[in-house]
Motif scaffolding. Sequence first.
Motif, PDB file in Angstrom:
ATOM      1  N   TYR A 216       3.719  -5.291  -3.611  1.00  0.00           N
ATOM      2  CA  TYR A 216       2.817  -4.425  -2.857  1.00  0.00           C
ATOM      3  C   TYR A 216       2.591  -3.149  -3.661  1.00  0.00           C
ATOM      4  O   TYR A 216       3.512  -2.675  -4.338  1.00  0.00           O
ATOM      5  CB  TYR A 216       3.463  -4.108  -1.509  1.00  0.00           C
ATOM      6  N   LEU A 217       1.370  -2.604  -3.613  1.00  0.00           N
ATOM      7  CA  LEU A 217       1.082  -1.347  -4.298  1.00  0.00           C
ATOM      8  C   LEU A 217       1.121  -0.223  -3.286  1.00  0.00           C
ATOM      9  O   LEU A 217       0.368  -0.256  -2.299  1.00  0.00           O
ATOM     10  CB  LEU A 217      -0.305  -1.405  -4.958  1.00  0.00           C
ATOM     11  N   GLY A 218       1.996   0.736  -3.504  1.00  0.00           N
ATOM     12  CA  GLY A 218       2.111   1.848  -2.559  1.00  0.00           C
ATOM     13  C   GLY A 218       2.718   3.057  -3.237  1.00  0.00           C
ATOM     14  O   GLY A 218       3.533   2.926  -4.153  1.00  0.00           O
ATOM     15  N   ALA A 219       2.304   4.252  -2.772  1.00  0.00           N
ATOM     16  CA  ALA A 219       2.799   5.491  -3.377  1.00  0.00           C
ATOM     17  C   ALA A 219       4.304   5.659  -3.178  1.00  0.00           C
ATOM     18  O   ALA A 219       4.933   6.476  -3.854  1.00  0.00           O
ATOM     19  CB  ALA A 219       2.050   6.688  -2.810  1.00  0.00           C
TER      20      ALA A 219
ATOM     21  N   GLY B  17      -5.061  -0.124  -2.489  1.00  0.00           N
ATOM     22  CA  GLY B  17      -4.182  -0.580  -3.562  1.00  0.00           C
ATOM     23  C   GLY B  17      -4.930  -1.250  -4.716  1.00  0.00           C
ATOM     24  O   GLY B  17      -4.301  -1.672  -5.693  1.00  0.00           O
TER      25      GLY B  17
ATOM     26  N   SER C 228      -7.243   5.494  -1.765  1.00  0.00           N
ATOM     27  CA  SER C 228      -7.767   4.921  -0.521  1.00  0.00           C
ATOM     28  C   SER C 228      -7.446   3.438  -0.388  1.00  0.00           C
ATOM     29  O   SER C 228      -7.678   2.849   0.664  1.00  0.00           O
ATOM     30  CB  SER C 228      -9.272   5.167  -0.413  1.00  0.00           C
TER      31      SER C 228
ATOM     32  N   TRP D 202       5.422  -1.265  -5.983  1.00  0.00           N
ATOM     33  CA  TRP D 202       5.218  -0.478  -7.206  1.00  0.00           C
ATOM     34  C   TRP D 202       4.230   0.643  -6.926  1.00  0.00           C
ATOM     35  O   TRP D 202       3.243   0.465  -6.205  1.00  0.00           O
ATOM     36  CB  TRP D 202       4.641  -1.350  -8.335  1.00  0.00           C
ATOM     37  N   SER D 203       4.483   1.796  -7.538  1.00  0.00           N
ATOM     38  CA  SER D 203       3.567   2.934  -7.482  1.00  0.00           C
ATOM     39  C   SER D 203       3.136   3.293  -8.893  1.00  0.00           C
ATOM     40  O   SER D 203       3.957   3.325  -9.804  1.00  0.00           O
ATOM     41  CB  SER D 203       4.272   4.141  -6.854  1.00  0.00           C
ATOM     42  N   ILE D 204       1.863   3.595  -9.078  1.00  0.00           N
ATOM     43  CA  ILE D 204       1.407   3.994 -10.414  1.00  0.00           C
ATOM     44  C   ILE D 204       1.516   5.505 -10.611  1.00  0.00           C
ATOM     45  O   ILE D 204       1.278   5.998 -11.712  1.00  0.00           O
ATOM     46  CB  ILE D 204      -0.033   3.516 -10.733  1.00  0.00           C
ATOM     47  N   GLY D 205       1.892   6.255  -9.606  1.00  0.00           N
ATOM     48  CA  GLY D 205       2.043   7.702  -9.780  1.00  0.00           C
ATOM     49  C   GLY D 205       2.042   8.406  -8.441  1.00  0.00           C
ATOM     50  O   GLY D 205       1.732   7.805  -7.413  1.00  0.00           O
TER      51      GLY D 205
ATOM     52  N   GLY E 137      -3.190  -2.760  -0.250  1.00  0.00           N
ATOM     53  CA  GLY E 137      -3.362  -2.298   1.129  1.00  0.00           C
ATOM     54  C   GLY E 137      -4.622  -1.461   1.276  1.00  0.00           C
ATOM     55  O   GLY E 137      -5.164  -0.944   0.299  1.00  0.00           O
ATOM     56  N   ARG E 138      -5.102  -1.357   2.491  1.00  0.00           N
ATOM     57  CA  ARG E 138      -6.238  -0.488   2.855  1.00  0.00           C
ATOM     58  C   ARG E 138      -5.892   0.209   4.172  1.00  0.00           C
ATOM     59  O   ARG E 138      -4.815   0.003   4.707  1.00  0.00           O
ATOM     60  CB  ARG E 138      -7.531  -1.306   3.016  1.00  0.00           C
ATOM     61  N   TYR E 139      -6.815   0.980   4.692  1.00  0.00           N
ATOM     62  CA  TYR E 139      -6.597   1.746   5.926  1.00  0.00           C
ATOM     63  C   TYR E 139      -5.364   2.633   5.768  1.00  0.00           C
ATOM     64  O   TYR E 139      -5.193   3.241   4.724  1.00  0.00           O
ATOM     65  CB  TYR E 139      -6.492   0.799   7.133  1.00  0.00           C
ATOM     66  N   GLU E 140      -4.485   2.656   6.770  1.00  0.00           N
ATOM     67  CA  GLU E 140      -3.272   3.479   6.653  1.00  0.00           C
ATOM     68  C   GLU E 140      -2.122   2.690   6.054  1.00  0.00           C
ATOM     69  O   GLU E 140      -1.011   3.206   5.907  1.00  0.00           O
ATOM     70  CB  GLU E 140      -2.862   4.029   8.028  1.00  0.00           C
TER      71      GLU E 140
ATOM     72  N   TYR F 139       0.314  10.094  -6.266  1.00  0.00           N
ATOM     73  CA  TYR F 139      -0.933  10.481  -5.620  1.00  0.00           C
ATOM     74  C   TYR F 139      -1.305   9.368  -4.666  1.00  0.00           C
ATOM     75  O   TYR F 139      -0.871   8.236  -4.816  1.00  0.00           O
ATOM     76  CB  TYR F 139      -2.064  10.721  -6.634  1.00  0.00           C
ATOM     77  N   VAL F 140      -2.101   9.713  -3.653  1.00  0.00           N
ATOM     78  CA  VAL F 140      -2.499   8.734  -2.641  1.00  0.00           C
ATOM     79  C   VAL F 140      -3.948   8.329  -2.883  1.00  0.00           C
ATOM     80  O   VAL F 140      -4.817   9.184  -3.055  1.00  0.00           O
ATOM     81  CB  VAL F 140      -2.331   9.330  -1.222  1.00  0.00           C
TER      82      VAL F 140
HETATM   83  C1  4G4 Z   1       0.184   1.688   1.229  1.00  0.00           C
HETATM   84  C2  4G4 Z   1       0.058   2.534   2.324  1.00  0.00           C
HETATM   85  C3  4G4 Z   1      -0.841   2.837  -4.222  1.00  0.00           C
HETATM   86  C4  4G4 Z   1      -0.845   1.596   0.307  1.00  0.00           C
HETATM   87  C5  4G4 Z   1      -1.081   3.286   2.470  1.00  0.00           C
HETATM   88  C6  4G4 Z   1      -1.609   2.568  -3.106  1.00  0.00           C
HETATM   89  C7  4G4 Z   1      -1.570   5.097  -4.115  1.00  0.00           C
HETATM   90  C8  4G4 Z   1      -0.813   4.119  -4.731  1.00  0.00           C
HETATM   91  C9  4G4 Z   1      -1.997   2.332   0.448  1.00  0.00           C
HETATM   92  C10 4G4 Z   1      -2.118   3.214   1.547  1.00  0.00           C
HETATM   93  C11 4G4 Z   1      -2.334   3.588  -2.534  1.00  0.00           C
HETATM   94  C12 4G4 Z   1       0.016   4.457  -5.942  1.00  0.00           C
HETATM   95  C13 4G4 Z   1      -4.479   3.381   2.045  1.00  0.00           C
HETATM   96  C14 4G4 Z   1      -3.093   5.413   1.953  1.00  0.00           C
HETATM   97  C15 4G4 Z   1      -3.082   2.225  -0.570  1.00  0.00           C
HETATM   98  N1  4G4 Z   1      -2.298   4.831  -3.054  1.00  0.00           N
HETATM   99  N2  4G4 Z   1       0.309   5.733  -6.157  1.00  0.00           N
HETATM  100  N3  4G4 Z   1      -3.116   3.403  -1.378  1.00  0.00           N
HETATM  101  N4  4G4 Z   1      -3.240   4.000   1.747  1.00  0.00           N
HETATM  102  O1  4G4 Z   1       0.391   3.565  -6.676  1.00  0.00           O
END
Ligand code: 4G4
Length: 245
Positions: A86-89, A141, A139, A131-134, A113-116, A136-137
């Motif tokens: 999963y891609l997430g901050a 993945g 909109s 995994w997070s690429i950095g 992911g999308r939305y919240e 920052y948030v």
């Molecule tokens: C999970 C939860 C990855 C994923 C909420 C994804 C930044 C990164 C997302 C969201 C992402 C990163 C829609 C807020 C998708 N943002 N830093 N956004 N949002 O790798």
Amino acid sequence: MRIAVVTLFAAMVRDALDHGVVGRALAQGSLQLDCIDPRQFAADVHRTVDDRPYGGGPGMVLKVEPLRSAIRAARAQMPAGSPRVYLGADGERFEQGRARQALAYPGLILVAGRYEGVDERLIETEIDATWSIGDYVLSGGELPALVVIDAIARLMPGTLGCAESAQQESYTDGLLDWPHYTRPEVIDGLAVPAVLASGDHAAIRRWRLQQSLGRTWLRRPDMLERRGMSEEERVLLEEFKAGRV
Ligand code: 4G4
């Protein structure tokens, strides 16, 4: 290598990868990409993939069932043992070392992911790593998924036009790149460093390594700390610091 992306924006992912070295890897078949859209697995006539968050508040959450079906469909068509990421901050930082490790995976399933975001229980049951690429948030993945795919694809054997380019860089792994020059030899009064036109390949290799060491020391001392240096590298960096180059 096979990579599957579970995404509501399949066209965005496909179109972005249809250029340059990654585009060539796809055309060649050394990289295979499959996009799986959760909307195809939505059960109702409206193809609903989001729902309101428990606890209230603004924004929507990706529904479990369509996304779960999409991840399972991806899994069924990918080699056994392909991790679901999963891609997430809030994930582990995706860096060059992770890109290199991923080369050895039989396949990779990326979930955007999308939305919240997605229902937390889906992360618990259908995802192996985040995994997070950095810090920052974004909109969605999709852009992180594209970053991950590009970083891995350019390391795949046969992706870079010149077979040596990947290997050439290996002795400076963990360092910043050295400066590059092309013709003309002088532009705006600035000349190409003489050593690069000398034909002395050992001297060129030393100069490039020294520039990489010097730049890393100046701009990213944390990287140099982590990597360590050989005796030759120490000598080259001391010479760089002394300003003799
Ligand atoms: C999970 C939860 C990855 C994923 C909420 C994804 C930044 C990164 C997302 C969201 C992402 C990163 C829609 C807020 C998708 N943002 N830093 N956004 N949002 O790798």
